[in-house]
Design a protein around this motif. Structure first.
Motif, PDB file in Angstrom:
ATOM      1  N   ARG A 107     -18.764  27.301  -0.872  1.00 58.16           N
ATOM      2  CA  ARG A 107     -19.902  27.999  -0.267  1.00 58.16           C
ATOM      3  C   ARG A 107     -19.562  29.399   0.251  1.00 58.16           C
ATOM      4  NH1 ARG A 107     -23.732  23.913   0.931  1.00 58.16           N
ATOM      5  NH2 ARG A 107     -22.829  21.827   0.708  1.00 58.16           N
ATOM      6  N   TRP A 108     -18.262  29.677   0.422  1.00 57.52           N
ATOM      7  CA  TRP A 108     -17.865  30.945   1.031  1.00 57.52           C
ATOM      8  C   TRP A 108     -16.929  31.715   0.111  1.00 57.52           C
ATOM      9  CZ3 TRP A 108     -20.224  32.287   5.531  1.00 57.52           C
ATOM     10  CH2 TRP A 108     -20.822  31.253   6.269  1.00 57.52           C
ATOM     11  N   TYR A 110     -14.783  35.796  -0.022  1.00 61.05           N
ATOM     12  CA  TYR A 110     -14.367  36.933   0.806  1.00 61.05           C
ATOM     13  C   TYR A 110     -14.967  38.216   0.241  1.00 61.05           C
ATOM     14  CZ  TYR A 110     -11.323  39.025   4.336  1.00 61.05           C
ATOM     15  OH  TYR A 110     -10.850  39.652   5.459  1.00 61.05           O
ATOM     16  N   PHE A 126     -15.400  36.669   5.281  1.00 60.67           N
ATOM     17  CA  PHE A 126     -16.086  35.644   4.501  1.00 60.67           C
ATOM     18  C   PHE A 126     -17.600  35.807   4.607  1.00 60.67           C
ATOM     19  CE2 PHE A 126     -11.972  33.451   4.931  1.00 60.67           C
ATOM     20  CZ  PHE A 126     -11.782  33.103   3.599  1.00 60.67           C
ATOM     21  N   VAL A 127     -18.243  35.711   3.462  1.00 66.29           N
ATOM     22  CA  VAL A 127     -19.702  35.770   3.367  1.00 66.29           C
ATOM     23  C   VAL A 127     -20.169  34.595   2.515  1.00 66.29           C
ATOM     24  CG1 VAL A 127     -19.784  38.285   3.619  1.00 66.29           C
ATOM     25  CG2 VAL A 127     -19.635  37.256   1.325  1.00 66.29           C
ATOM     26  N   LEU A 128     -21.433  34.257   2.636  1.00 63.56           N
ATOM     27  CA  LEU A 128     -21.980  33.196   1.799  1.00 63.56           C
ATOM     28  C   LEU A 128     -21.898  33.600   0.329  1.00 63.56           C
ATOM     29  CD1 LEU A 128     -25.066  32.188   3.954  1.00 63.56           C
ATOM     30  CD2 LEU A 128     -23.050  30.775   3.483  1.00 63.56           C
ATOM     31  N   ASP A 198     -19.657  25.890   8.341  1.00 63.68           N
ATOM     32  CA  ASP A 198     -19.434  27.053   9.193  1.00 63.68           C
ATOM     33  C   ASP A 198     -18.548  28.076   8.500  1.00 63.68           C
ATOM     34  OD1 ASP A 198     -20.901  25.852  11.234  1.00 63.68           O
ATOM     35  OD2 ASP A 198     -19.120  24.817  11.999  1.00 63.68           O
ATOM     36  N   ARG A 199     -18.747  29.341   8.861  1.00 63.31           N
ATOM     37  CA  ARG A 199     -17.955  30.417   8.279  1.00 63.31           C
ATOM     38  C   ARG A 199     -16.480  30.198   8.581  1.00 63.31           C
ATOM     39  NH1 ARG A 199     -18.781  36.882   9.588  1.00 63.31           N
ATOM     40  NH2 ARG A 199     -17.064  37.651   8.280  1.00 63.31           N
TER      41      ARG A 199
END
Length: 284
Positions: A107-108, A110, A126-128, A198-199
């Protein structure tokens, strides 16, 4: 390290609990493609003889970007390598001969923003994740359902890293993120962390001996834009400067002799020598 080519000159800082080694390469820092044959000669149909398909080098993405990849590979030697090709997840799977269903989805991913003029602002973290979903033909249900996932691939050879570059470099910018783990048994833990709700934070991923690496490249540099080579580690390491020095000298030797190259065969030999690891560092 003032003797280094500017696209291999790393700045070191300690930030967010990690040692950070970063090259910021603007338009003046990344050398133009050097060998004249990249413009003047017709590329062979044979992929093994074609400089683009063999090395991801052409008259736009020159030899310097291949040197970045070689440095990344040499720096992560002796570790299990896992990588995320930004956006082009399914296309990467296809190039590697994998089905899209076989890819480990997370899900994440960079992000280093190449449109930011300095590294602290560029280092988004980290971004979605998101993956390419075609407009035509219309996406199938699987593509729509998994548009918010990146692919985490194991890199088993330098050839795989070149394949990643071939897949992602068609846009104005591209990005490849690598996680090099000292303990190969932690691959499942890495994937789980990148897939949590969570991120995540790099400090919860990296352990002593691990290396995080990001290649964010601006292929068509605009005003203020830059390419970034980012390395993060839990402890300070000497290998970044050592390898940068090795590849800087190798690049100078190559550039000084490039005008002697006449054929694609000679070019491939020269590039293979340019990208070779330092003596004693191994090729794995």
């Amino acid at each position: 390290m003032a003797h280094l080519e500017s696209f291999l000159r790393f700045e070191h800082a300690y930030h967010g609990g990690l040692h950070c080694y970063v090259v910021r390469a603007g338009e003046a820092d990344v050398p133009n493609p050097i060998w004249r044959g990249l413009w003047e000669q017709e590329y062979p149909d044979d992929a093994d003889q074609n400089p683009w398909f063999r090395h991801a080098i052409n008259n736009n993405d020159g030899e310097a970007l291949a040197v970045w990849r070689a440095l990344a590979w040499a720096l992560t030697r002796g570790r299990s390598r896992f990588a995320i090709p930004a956006y082009y997840r399914d296309e990467t799977a296809q190039r590697l001969g994998m089905t899209r269903e076989a890819v480990r989805l997370v899900r994440w991913e960079y992000e280093v923003n190449v449109e930011e003029p300095d590294w602290p602002a560029a280092d988004t973290g980290f971004v979605l994740a998101r993956a390419c979903v075609p407009l035509r033909p219309a996406p199938d249900p699987w593509q729509r359902e998994h548009a918010g996932f990146a692919g985490l691939f194991e890199l088993l050879s330098f050839r795989h890293l070149t394949d990643f570059a071939l897949t992602v470099s068609g846009d104005a910018s591209s990005e490849i993120t690598m996680f090099a783990l000292r303990d190969p048994g932690r691959a499942r833990s890495l994937a789980s962390t990148l897939d949590q709700a969570d991120r995540p934070a790099l400090t919860e991923i990296l352990q002593p001996g691990d290396i995080f690496l990001n290649l964010a490249v601006m292929h068509d540099l605009g005003a203020g834009a830059a390419s970034y080579f980012t390395v993060k580690t839990p402890e300070a390491i000497d290998e970044v400067d050592q390898l940068a020095g090795h590849f800087s000298e190798a690049f100078r030797r190559y550039a000084s002799r490039a005008e002697e190259i006449r054929t694609f065969g000679e070019f491939h030999t020269a590039i293979d020598n340019l990208l070779a690891p330092t003596h004693g560092l191994g090729t794995n």
